[in-house]
Design an enzyme around this catalytic site. Sequence first.
Site, PDB file in Angstrom:
ATOM      1  N   GLU A  13      42.242  39.071  36.388  1.00 15.30           N
ATOM      2  CA  GLU A  13      42.070  37.678  36.800  1.00 15.30           C
ATOM      3  C   GLU A  13      42.333  36.815  35.574  1.00 15.30           C
ATOM      4  O   GLU A  13      41.450  36.610  34.748  1.00 15.30           O
ATOM      5  CB  GLU A  13      40.648  37.457  37.337  1.00 15.30           C
ATOM      6  CG  GLU A  13      40.336  38.234  38.604  1.00 15.30           C
ATOM      7  CD  GLU A  13      41.124  37.730  39.815  1.00 15.30           C
ATOM      8  OE1 GLU A  13      41.529  36.556  39.824  1.00 15.30           O
ATOM      9  OE2 GLU A  13      41.340  38.526  40.744  1.00 15.30           O
ATOM     10  N   CYS A  21      39.678  28.020  35.208  1.00 14.82           N
ATOM     11  CA  CYS A  21      40.963  28.737  35.239  1.00 14.82           C
ATOM     12  C   CYS A  21      41.942  28.098  36.212  1.00 14.82           C
ATOM     13  O   CYS A  21      43.146  28.164  36.011  1.00 14.82           O
ATOM     14  CB  CYS A  21      40.734  30.198  35.610  1.00 14.82           C
ATOM     15  SG  CYS A  21      39.866  30.424  37.165  1.00 14.82           S
TER      16      CYS A  21
HETATM   17  P1  NAD Z   1      36.699  35.651  26.540  1.00 18.59           P
HETATM   18  O1  NAD Z   1      37.054  35.303  25.139  1.00 18.59           O
HETATM   19  O2  NAD Z   1      35.289  35.579  26.977  1.00 18.59           O
HETATM   20  O3  NAD Z   1      37.259  37.097  26.823  1.00 18.59           O
HETATM   21  C1  NAD Z   1      36.984  37.772  28.031  1.00 18.59           C
HETATM   22  C2  NAD Z   1      36.471  39.153  27.744  1.00 18.59           C
HETATM   23  O4  NAD Z   1      37.461  39.874  27.004  1.00 18.59           O
HETATM   24  C3  NAD Z   1      35.188  39.187  26.919  1.00 18.59           C
HETATM   25  O5  NAD Z   1      34.246  39.982  27.572  1.00 18.59           O
HETATM   26  C4  NAD Z   1      35.609  39.768  25.572  1.00 18.59           C
HETATM   27  O6  NAD Z   1      34.630  40.620  25.031  1.00 18.59           O
HETATM   28  C5  NAD Z   1      36.851  40.543  25.902  1.00 18.59           C
HETATM   29  N1  NAD Z   1      37.801  40.566  24.784  1.00 18.59           N
HETATM   30  C6  NAD Z   1      38.185  39.497  24.032  1.00 18.59           C
HETATM   31  N2  NAD Z   1      39.090  39.900  23.113  1.00 18.59           N
HETATM   32  C7  NAD Z   1      39.276  41.236  23.292  1.00 18.59           C
HETATM   33  C8  NAD Z   1      40.096  42.232  22.672  1.00 18.59           C
HETATM   34  N3  NAD Z   1      40.893  41.934  21.665  1.00 18.59           N
HETATM   35  N4  NAD Z   1      40.023  43.492  23.157  1.00 18.59           N
HETATM   36  C9  NAD Z   1      39.214  43.808  24.174  1.00 18.59           C
HETATM   37  N5  NAD Z   1      38.415  42.906  24.796  1.00 18.59           N
HETATM   38  C10 NAD Z   1      38.446  41.645  24.373  1.00 18.59           C
HETATM   39  O7  NAD Z   1      37.474  34.751  27.580  1.00 18.59           O
HETATM   40  P2  NAD Z   1      38.848  33.977  27.457  1.00 18.59           P
HETATM   41  O8  NAD Z   1      39.957  34.960  27.466  1.00 18.59           O
HETATM   42  O9  NAD Z   1      38.814  32.935  26.427  1.00 18.59           O
HETATM   43  O10 NAD Z   1      38.757  33.247  28.891  1.00 18.59           O
HETATM   44  C11 NAD Z   1      39.517  32.166  29.199  1.00 18.59           C
HETATM   45  C12 NAD Z   1      40.721  32.608  30.015  1.00 18.59           C
HETATM   46  O11 NAD Z   1      40.270  33.258  31.188  1.00 18.59           O
HETATM   47  C13 NAD Z   1      41.572  31.465  30.473  1.00 18.59           C
HETATM   48  O12 NAD Z   1      42.919  31.838  30.352  1.00 18.59           O
HETATM   49  C14 NAD Z   1      41.209  31.305  31.935  1.00 18.59           C
HETATM   50  O13 NAD Z   1      42.234  30.746  32.714  1.00 18.59           O
HETATM   51  C15 NAD Z   1      40.926  32.724  32.317  1.00 18.59           C
HETATM   52  N6  NAD Z   1      40.033  32.804  33.458  1.00 18.59           N
HETATM   53  C16 NAD Z   1      40.523  33.290  34.612  1.00 18.59           C
HETATM   54  C17 NAD Z   1      39.724  33.330  35.728  1.00 18.59           C
HETATM   55  C18 NAD Z   1      40.245  33.851  37.036  1.00 18.59           C
HETATM   56  O14 NAD Z   1      39.451  34.018  37.949  1.00 18.59           O
HETATM   57  N7  NAD Z   1      41.529  34.120  37.164  1.00 18.59           N
HETATM   58  C19 NAD Z   1      38.395  32.884  35.654  1.00 18.59           C
HETATM   59  C20 NAD Z   1      37.922  32.415  34.446  1.00 18.59           C
HETATM   60  C21 NAD Z   1      38.747  32.380  33.342  1.00 18.59           C
END
Ligand code: NAD
Length: 504
Positions: free
Chosen positions: A225, A259
Amino acid sequence: MSREQQAVERARTAFLTGRSKPLDYRIGQLKALQRCITERQKDISDALKKDLNKSEIGTPLYETLGLEGEIMLAVNKLAQWAAPRPVEKNLLTLSDQVFIQPQPLGVVLVIGAWNYPWAVTLQPLIGVIAAGNAAIVKPSEVSVHSSKVMEEILPLYLDKVTPPPPPCPVWSDCERDVPVVTGGVSETQELLRQRFDHIVYTGNSSVGKLVMEAAARHLTPVTLELGGKSPCYIDKQCDITIACRRITWGKFTNCGQTCIAPDYILCEPSLQDRVVEEIRKNVKEFYSDDPKSCVDYGRIINQRHFRRVMALVEGSTIALGGENDESLSYIAPTVLRDVKPDAKVMQEEIFGPVLPIVTVSGVDEAIRFINEREKPLALYVFSPDNKLIRRIIDETSSGGVLANDCLVHFSVSALPFGGVGNSGMGCYHGRHSFDQFSHLRGCLLKSLAMEGVNKMRYPPHTAKKLGWARFFILQQVDLGFLGRMAALAVLAVIAAVMLQRYLQ
Ligand code: NAD
């Protein structure tokens, strides 16, 4: 053995006991999750206030009401979703049982993101539990307070539906269906080294690729997602006042950290001034003259993201807002005008309260503009013209499409929610969650009768047998009930004749 390995092992042991499978148990777990959400609303709300400056009313509105609705739906429909699903038969299977049996996959890893830390972590979990799986929940470390509260409260409710098995003295020592593992990147990476039966990850596309890479080592299927730049096309024929009201809400809710927030507006140059003015009026009405002191206006999650969003604004013309305060991670609702396609702000998902307007000559150019870029998670079109809306649906691709509103398609459980291409893969919500986290097992229970019909597939192969095989295989149409009965009668006669010839 690492903490993460232990958690996975306990979840797997729990799954192998079979206790997560009975429908009563699943319903018990879902109801326990519901109780957790309602009884601990204050803890959830306090954590969200600290993480994102979410208001007390914003918590149920944007985080937990949707979860409660999904739980109620799953509880009410579970028996129906989990039941064998008969499928169409053809002549060869007329006398057999042919059905799809949904079955749990096993242990599912749920990795959540920080922007709606409860909604995007627990919503997949509802489907995972409903489908009879065990799960490991990994909330985002970025929403520090929510993650801590989730770790504290979930285990107080989940896995407690039935008493612990006799050799297990206290709950914390038992194998758990749904352990919560907190931590940052290294903890997530350690989790990703383990073998799961499915991984559902919510977050950005770059990490999405790492998740998929790690999953590939075990051939584990993934639901990703992700996000992207969701366009919003405003047709000049539409009611600009209403359109801008809905866009203002969709964009600036949760300080733009949604998102499916409209990432940028596409409209004809003649609409631009009007759009800016309408948004200005709405911002004032929704968040007062001073959004910084408004209880309903959020904050950027942390200073790293604050600086990232502010850097995106550089080089573009601010038409509205732009005020900011790094010490409070505050950025005012901001609109950028005459933004060029090669501007910084158009190169990545904004994920903040900044709304660029890119002018186009009309719908043709808008469609071209959208298609030249990565497939977005959502696509918005504001127009009273159904033909134009239909054209946009047919000529573009995105996770979902919403006409004449923003965000609310997320709340329709009957619609699959998920991305396509760069915005993700797989989908969930309502029954789609159940199916996503189940193995839809194809079952054919043949009868031992009518062996004569099988003669055509046994050697020695002859042209005549091939003729029969062609006849049976090529008629794959669904016959309907009466057709099936008639076909059954014909089949019985054919089988009898064949059998008779065979015996002679
Ligand atoms: P985040 O930084 O919280 O990362 C998400 C998860 O990934 C965390 O649990 C983190 O521990 C893990 N993570 C981060 N870096 C990592 C790595 N190098 N290796 C392994 N795991 C790792 O969240 P984010 O990515 O900043 O979230 C924002 C993004 O999420 C935006 O692009 C948004 O559009 C998207 N999003 C999508 C939805 C959906 O339903 N499609 C919903 C919410 C957010």
